[in-house]
Design an enzyme around this catalytic site. Sequence first.
Site, mmCIF file in Angstrom:
data_model
loop_
_atom_site.group_PDB
_atom_site.id
_atom_site.type_symbol
_atom_site.label_atom_id
_atom_site.label_comp_id
_atom_site.label_asym_id
_atom_site.label_seq_id
_atom_site.Cartn_x
_atom_site.Cartn_y
_atom_site.Cartn_z
ATOM 1 N N GLU A 1 0.855 -1.192 0.000
ATOM 2 C CA GLU A 1 0.000 0.000 0.000
ATOM 3 C C GLU A 1 0.893 1.244 0.000
ATOM 4 O O GLU A 1 1.454 1.585 -1.022
ATOM 5 C CB GLU A 1 -0.998 -0.071 1.166
ATOM 6 C CG GLU A 1 -1.898 -1.313 0.988
ATOM 7 C CD GLU A 1 -3.086 -1.400 1.907
ATOM 8 O OE1 GLU A 1 -3.367 -0.469 2.655
ATOM 9 O OE2 GLU A 1 -3.762 -2.440 1.863
HETATM 10 C C1 HEC Z 1 -3.134 0.349 -1.846
HETATM 11 C C2 HEC Z 1 -4.555 0.500 -1.598
HETATM 12 C C3 HEC Z 1 -4.989 1.163 -0.318
HETATM 13 C C4 HEC Z 1 -4.560 2.356 0.224
HETATM 14 C C5 HEC Z 1 -3.464 3.271 -0.292
HETATM 15 C C6 HEC Z 1 -5.386 2.562 1.375
HETATM 16 N N1 HEC Z 1 -6.289 1.554 1.523
HETATM 17 FE FE1 HEC Z 1 -7.741 1.440 2.923
HETATM 18 N N2 HEC Z 1 -8.046 -0.478 2.424
HETATM 19 C C7 HEC Z 1 -7.474 -1.142 1.349
HETATM 20 C C8 HEC Z 1 -7.736 -2.568 1.450
HETATM 21 C C9 HEC Z 1 -7.285 -3.631 0.471
HETATM 22 C C10 HEC Z 1 -8.471 -2.752 2.640
HETATM 23 C C11 HEC Z 1 -8.931 -4.086 3.240
HETATM 24 C C12 HEC Z 1 -7.708 -4.723 3.912
HETATM 25 C C13 HEC Z 1 -8.027 -5.791 4.905
HETATM 26 O O1 HEC Z 1 -9.164 -5.875 5.374
HETATM 27 O O2 HEC Z 1 -7.105 -6.563 5.245
HETATM 28 C C14 HEC Z 1 -8.675 -1.412 3.207
HETATM 29 C C15 HEC Z 1 -9.436 -1.137 4.346
HETATM 30 C C16 HEC Z 1 -9.728 0.142 4.788
HETATM 31 C C17 HEC Z 1 -10.708 0.475 5.805
HETATM 32 C C18 HEC Z 1 -11.605 -0.510 6.535
HETATM 33 C C19 HEC Z 1 -13.007 -0.485 5.997
HETATM 34 C C20 HEC Z 1 -13.841 -1.619 6.530
HETATM 35 O O3 HEC Z 1 -15.061 -1.634 6.290
HETATM 36 O O4 HEC Z 1 -13.297 -2.535 7.167
HETATM 37 C C21 HEC Z 1 -10.663 1.836 5.981
HETATM 38 C C22 HEC Z 1 -11.494 2.657 6.935
HETATM 39 C C23 HEC Z 1 -9.623 2.342 5.098
HETATM 40 N N3 HEC Z 1 -9.106 1.285 4.370
HETATM 41 C C24 HEC Z 1 -9.200 3.656 5.047
HETATM 42 C C25 HEC Z 1 -7.983 4.021 4.454
HETATM 43 C C26 HEC Z 1 -7.264 5.252 4.739
HETATM 44 C C27 HEC Z 1 -7.696 6.311 5.704
HETATM 45 C C28 HEC Z 1 -6.133 5.229 3.966
HETATM 46 C C29 HEC Z 1 -5.015 6.241 3.910
HETATM 47 C C30 HEC Z 1 -4.296 6.475 5.152
HETATM 48 C C31 HEC Z 1 -6.181 4.003 3.189
HETATM 49 N N4 HEC Z 1 -7.296 3.289 3.539
HETATM 50 C C32 HEC Z 1 -5.245 3.652 2.228
HETATM 51 C C33 HEC Z 1 -6.743 -0.538 0.353
HETATM 52 C C34 HEC Z 1 -6.055 0.658 0.526
#
Ligand code: HEC
Length: 309
Positions: free
Chosen positions: A114
């Site tokens: 990420e």
């Molecule tokens: C490279 C892609 C990527 C980036 C960059 C990223 N995310 Fe995500 N995000 C994901 C993925 C894939 C998951 C699920 C991962 C898991 O559950 O293991 C996730 C899960 C989440 C969730 C949980 C939602 C739920 O319903 O469980 C939140 C809130 C979130 N991200 C916010 C953010 C925030 C704030 C940032 C920046 C600081 C960010 N993400 C950066 C891909 C990304």
Amino acid sequence: MTAAWASSSGNGLRHEPIRPLNSIVVDAEKVALGERLFHETRLSADQSISCAHCHILSEGGADGLPTSFGIGGNKGVMNSPTVYNAALNIAQFWDGRAKTLEDQIDGPLHAEAEMGSNWPAVITLLHADKSYKTAFDKLYDEGISEQSVKNAIAEFERSLITLNSRFDQYLLGDERAINDEEKKGYALFKGFGCVACHQGENVGGNLYQSMGVMADYFASYDHEGKHDYGRFNVTGKVTDIHRFKVPSLRMVTLTAPYFHDGKAKTLEDAIRDMGKYQLGLSISDAEIASIIAFLATLRGEHHKLDRGN
Ligand code: HEC
Ligand code: HEC
């Protein structure tokens, strides 16, 4: 199911297993700062990727890919869930490993697939930008810190509630807010037992459940990874193997592909699989179409959805 779930006949809030959304009280200035940070590429090691890269707000808050990719094109193993209404979930991530939105941010910030960065590097970069320094000094006693950055981003996320969906209007007593086909879809959704897992304000997000209650979903996998163990990775309990947080269905018509592994390409596929693996039922194409019509009524409003990222 229970009597309490039967529709009320008069006006006012219906007694249903799905509840209308309410907004969360937020600090507008922190939300604005958090929104800027949500789009800030300096949060990633090569300064190329922001949160919005994988959570595209104008497209439902996910990224439209089976699994996300981050810096240097590194491919992850999980499907990106929507950030809309995430504040209402019992915990964050498919396995619920982060208790709060603030805690969740450590995940993407450090993950190699990420953003691959770290807090000292991020704080240094933000400090070098006078506009950030001024904004943080105004809103937080400690100025720019890991905690204040997390709090601002989380505050922005708490503002991402999609109010006023047609289904919520119906729940609040407007009989004509949804049409007969959509009502039929909702009746099927209840009748099949989808509401046993997808319910409450967020139509999900409040329970952990097995993926594969009635049939082994993972039997067709040629390689099962640690991430497919779900809740087990958090609790270490054998009974939690393959249990996941039930996803919210509020934005589901916008966030294909589906499931933690992104293997269901379309909403039709996801519903058919839910019938097979969770309920032991074969759901017909016509029934699936009605359920999709109902699910589309759950999509609420947010200015970020309509006006872009
Ligand atoms: C490279 C892609 C990527 C980036 C960059 C990223 N995310 Fe995500 N995000 C994901 C993925 C894939 C998951 C699920 C991962 C898991 O559950 O293991 C996730 C899960 C989440 C969730 C949980 C939602 C739920 O319903 O469980 C939140 C809130 C979130 N991200 C916010 C953010 C925030 C704030 C940032 C920046 C600081 C960010 N993400 C950066 C891909 C990304
Ligand atoms: C026993 C609990 C349970 C029941 C019953 C159930 N679901 Fe699910 N649903 C889940 C879980 C858990 C997941 C996540 C599975 C995964 O990611 O591997 C899920 C995922 C989904 C998804 C994909 C959402 C996304 O963002 O990826 C859809 C769509 C869905 N369910 C619809 C339905 C429908 C429609 C029904 C009824 C026909 C139903 N579900 C019945 C627990 C359930």
